[in-house]
Design an enzyme around this catalytic site. Structure first.
Site, PDB file in Angstrom:
ATOM      1  N   VAL A 139      -0.594 -14.200  -5.191  1.00 56.50           N
ATOM      2  CA  VAL A 139       0.697 -13.520  -5.116  1.00 56.50           C
ATOM      3  C   VAL A 139       1.478 -13.935  -3.871  1.00 56.50           C
ATOM      4  O   VAL A 139       2.644 -14.332  -3.933  1.00 56.50           O
ATOM      5  CB  VAL A 139       0.481 -11.987  -5.158  1.00 56.50           C
ATOM      6  CG1 VAL A 139       1.726 -11.217  -4.781  1.00 56.50           C
ATOM      7  CG2 VAL A 139       0.007 -11.584  -6.552  1.00 56.50           C
ATOM      8  N   CYS A 159      -6.810  -7.552 -12.495  1.00 54.44           N
ATOM      9  CA  CYS A 159      -5.713  -6.634 -12.833  1.00 54.44           C
ATOM     10  C   CYS A 159      -6.117  -5.687 -13.962  1.00 54.44           C
ATOM     11  O   CYS A 159      -6.243  -4.489 -13.744  1.00 54.44           O
ATOM     12  CB  CYS A 159      -4.466  -7.429 -13.228  1.00 54.44           C
ATOM     13  SG  CYS A 159      -3.725  -8.282 -11.823  1.00 54.44           S
TER      14      CYS A 159
HETATM   15  N1  LIG Z   1      -3.241 -12.544  -9.094  1.00 59.21           N
HETATM   16  C1  LIG Z   1      -2.485 -11.943  -9.995  1.00 59.21           C
HETATM   17  O1  LIG Z   1      -2.316 -12.407 -11.108  1.00 59.21           O
HETATM   18  C2  LIG Z   1      -1.756 -10.665  -9.651  1.00 59.21           C
HETATM   19  C3  LIG Z   1      -0.706 -10.270 -10.478  1.00 59.21           C
HETATM   20  C4  LIG Z   1      -0.032  -9.112 -10.172  1.00 59.21           C
HETATM   21  C5  LIG Z   1      -0.425  -8.352  -9.064  1.00 59.21           C
HETATM   22  N2  LIG Z   1      -1.475  -8.751  -8.300  1.00 59.21           N
HETATM   23  C6  LIG Z   1      -1.847  -7.923  -7.151  1.00 59.21           C
HETATM   24  O2  LIG Z   1      -1.409  -8.554  -5.957  1.00 59.21           O
HETATM   25  C7  LIG Z   1      -2.322  -8.298  -4.877  1.00 59.21           C
HETATM   26  C8  LIG Z   1      -2.837  -9.597  -4.299  1.00 59.21           C
HETATM   27  O3  LIG Z   1      -3.510 -10.311  -5.306  1.00 59.21           O
HETATM   28  P1  LIG Z   1      -3.873 -11.854  -5.169  1.00 59.21           P
HETATM   29  O4  LIG Z   1      -4.274 -12.303  -6.528  1.00 59.21           O
HETATM   30  O5  LIG Z   1      -2.807 -12.609  -4.470  1.00 59.21           O
HETATM   31  O6  LIG Z   1      -5.158 -11.770  -4.238  1.00 59.21           O
HETATM   32  P2  LIG Z   1      -5.994 -12.970  -3.612  1.00 59.21           P
HETATM   33  O7  LIG Z   1      -7.379 -12.486  -3.493  1.00 59.21           O
HETATM   34  O8  LIG Z   1      -5.712 -14.226  -4.374  1.00 59.21           O
HETATM   35  O9  LIG Z   1      -5.374 -13.179  -2.163  1.00 59.21           O
HETATM   36  C9  LIG Z   1      -5.353 -12.206  -1.196  1.00 59.21           C
HETATM   37  C10 LIG Z   1      -5.346 -12.883   0.187  1.00 59.21           C
HETATM   38  O10 LIG Z   1      -5.206 -11.849   1.161  1.00 59.21           O
HETATM   39  C11 LIG Z   1      -5.969 -12.212   2.299  1.00 59.21           C
HETATM   40  N3  LIG Z   1      -6.205 -11.005   3.063  1.00 59.21           N
HETATM   41  C12 LIG Z   1      -7.020  -9.965   2.781  1.00 59.21           C
HETATM   42  N4  LIG Z   1      -6.895  -9.005   3.708  1.00 59.21           N
HETATM   43  C13 LIG Z   1      -5.995  -9.446   4.613  1.00 59.21           C
HETATM   44  C14 LIG Z   1      -5.443  -8.912   5.802  1.00 59.21           C
HETATM   45  N5  LIG Z   1      -5.786  -7.704   6.208  1.00 59.21           N
HETATM   46  N6  LIG Z   1      -4.559  -9.634   6.483  1.00 59.21           N
HETATM   47  C15 LIG Z   1      -4.192 -10.869   6.056  1.00 59.21           C
HETATM   48  N7  LIG Z   1      -4.664 -11.440   4.935  1.00 59.21           N
HETATM   49  C16 LIG Z   1      -5.556 -10.724   4.218  1.00 59.21           C
HETATM   50  C17 LIG Z   1      -7.211 -12.866   1.722  1.00 59.21           C
HETATM   51  O11 LIG Z   1      -7.837 -13.703   2.674  1.00 59.21           O
HETATM   52  C18 LIG Z   1      -6.623 -13.637   0.530  1.00 59.21           C
HETATM   53  O12 LIG Z   1      -6.303 -14.965   0.878  1.00 59.21           O
HETATM   54  C19 LIG Z   1      -3.401  -7.402  -5.479  1.00 59.21           C
HETATM   55  O13 LIG Z   1      -3.051  -6.068  -5.281  1.00 59.21           O
HETATM   56  C20 LIG Z   1      -3.342  -7.726  -6.956  1.00 59.21           C
HETATM   57  O14 LIG Z   1      -3.829  -6.682  -7.764  1.00 59.21           O
HETATM   58  C21 LIG Z   1      -2.137  -9.908  -8.558  1.00 59.21           C
END
Ligand SMILES: NC(=O)c1ccc[n+]([C@@H]2O[C@H](COP(=O)([O-])OP(=O)(O)OC[C@H]3O[C@@H](n4cnc5c(N)ncnc54)[C@H](O)[C@@H]3O)[C@@H](O)[C@H]2O)c1
Length: 405
Positions: A16, A261
């Site tokens: 994201v 999700c």
């Molecule tokens: N991936 C999807 O398809 C999708 C779609 C819609 C919503 N979301 C939501 O978006 C959010 C993020 O999902 P994502 O898929 O990008 O996750 P992800 O796991 O791909 O990436 C998250 C990143 O955040 C970093 N991180 C964690 N804690 C941190 C902190 N305290 N400070 C800085 N960096 C930190 C991690 O190292 C990681 O690189 C979630 O809530 C998810 O449910 C995801």
């Protein structure tokens, strides 16, 4: 009200956060802050770890000023901060808010000017108002008056038609200024930005969208069990129902749901409902039904093969949670493999998109007693699978076989 070229710090550079960083770099100075040092190093070398984002996309973003950093000091002069960190479930299948909390503590400690704080992470209604804002305000040394808003990400990985730009974006601020600012920001790259009256509406809408999918997938999975006993094809039956031009939406049966999700978000809704004293029977039942699908498939295969899998070699094809996506988080294949092993099978798996998983490597395609197609990746379409086994069980409806859901 809104600086044309702001410093925007995006916390979390996963699926994201990185997609947003690429988009926002076109108009702003973007710093992608992530606690994962090697990820940050690679991003600064324009090496992408995200499907759908190319190294060239990163090179272009870098030329526009984007950089990644693992230094929270980058927040010092941020005019806007976006939170895009994971929101998984803990071991009790309840919301794990620790990543959002940690992001808030960075904001509280390092931000030195009043900023627009936007949450994109999926979470329960009330997160911005009752969780994010109080944590930041209770932990900052100086009294900064930030604005708070929400803009839940709705992207669907691997979806070629709907993406970050053309999927309408729901936004809402805690006050009118935050609402105006968040709307202006997302309007720079989203075709449609839909303002709703409160962050709680946007947060709840996001959860309901995925709960709707979870419940309907469970319903069609249950229906597949019924059609199997009736001796009719679930796919033909669903296509027949789908000829009704109104009041019906087709969902496909499957091995179950995966990713972070669909199996996760409904539990965030159930959590808030429980706190409000409302029982969420549908969510609980849908979770249970979908989680039971891999066991159902293992038992079907076992019964087809004579009631025991002892000593049989079975290969699971496509172990990621979704077709043409490499993500293995919460994949139902994990339960399937464990159930097959319990029934005595020697199980291998093959997935060209997933090189290593569970300390094992993807096995080469080889003759086996049975193949189970968990995900029909595009790469399998041209492979003559029946050369490798005379028994193929298909969980996807994409391979012609007598053995399917
Ligand atoms: N991936 C999807 O398809 C999708 C779609 C819609 C919503 N979301 C939501 O978006 C959010 C993020 O999902 P994502 O898929 O990008 O996750 P992800 O796991 O791909 O990436 C998250 C990143 O955040 C970093 N991180 C964690 N804690 C941190 C902190 N305290 N400070 C800085 N960096 C930190 C991690 O190292 C990681 O690189 C979630 O809530 C998810 O449910 C995801």
């Amino acid at each position: 009200m809104y600086n044309e070229q702001m410093k925007v710090v995006i916390i979390g550079q996963g699926y994201v956060g990185l997609n947003l960083s690429i988009m926002a770099s076109k108009n702003h100075t973007v710093v992608g802050f992530d606690i994962n040092n090697s990820l940050v190093e690679n991003l600064n070398l324009a090496k992408s770890h995200i499907e759908g984002i190319t190294d060239e996309d990163l090179r272009i973003a870098k030329s526009l000023g984007y950089r990644a950093s693992s230094k929270p000091e980058e927040l010092t002069d941020a005019e806007m901060v976006v939170i895009s960190v994971p929101t998984p479930l803990n071991e009790n299948r309840e919301p794990d808010m620790s990543f959002i909390e940690s992001a808030c503590l960075y904001i509280a400690k390092y931000c030195q000017i009043s900023a627009l704080i936007v949450n994109e992470s999926t979470s329960y209604p009330g997160t911005v108002r009752n969780f994010i804002k109080p944590i930041i305000e209770n932990n900052q040394k100086e009294e900064l008056l930030h604005s708070y808003a929400v803009a839940p990400e709705r992207v669907d990985p691997g979806n070629e038609r709907w993406n970050l730009e053309n999927t309408p974006r729901l936004v809402a601020g805690l006050d009118a200024i935050a609402t105006t600012k968040v709307k202006e920001f997302y309007s720079e790259f989203c075709v449609e930005v839909r303002e709703v009256t409160s962050p709680e509406v946007a947060e709840a809408a996001k959860l309901f969208e995925n709960t709707f999918r979870q419940v309907n997938i469970a319903l069609v999975n249950e229906f597949a069990k019924v059609t199997n006993k009736l001796g009719i094809s679930v796919y033909e039956t669903l296509n027949a129902a789908d000829s009704k031009p109104y009041g019906f939406m087709k969902f496909q049966p499957s091995l179950g749901v995966g990713g972070h999700c669909i199996p996760v978000d409904p539990s965030y809704l159930a959590h808030v409902a429980q706190k409000l004293g409302v029982e969420t029977k549908f969510i609980n039942l849908a979770n249970e039904t979908n989680l039971a699908m891999p066991t159902y498939v293992a038992q079907r295969v076992c019964s087809d093969l004579g009631g025991t899998l002892k000593g049989l070699q079975i290969m699971v094809l496509g172990v990621s949670y979704k077709q043409d996506v490499a993500d293995i988080r919460e994949t139902p294949s994990a339960i399937l493999i464990s159930e097959l092993k319990k029934l005595g099978a020697e199980v291998s798996w093959h997935d060209p998109l997933v090189a290593n998983w569970n300390k094992e490597s993807s096995a080469p395609l080889a003759p086996v007693d049975a193949i189970i197609i968990a995900q029909m990746h595009e790469a399998f379409m041209s492979v003559p699978l029946d050369r490798y086994s005379s028994y193929i069980f298909d969980c996807t409806g994409k391979f012609p076989t007598q053995h399917s859901l």
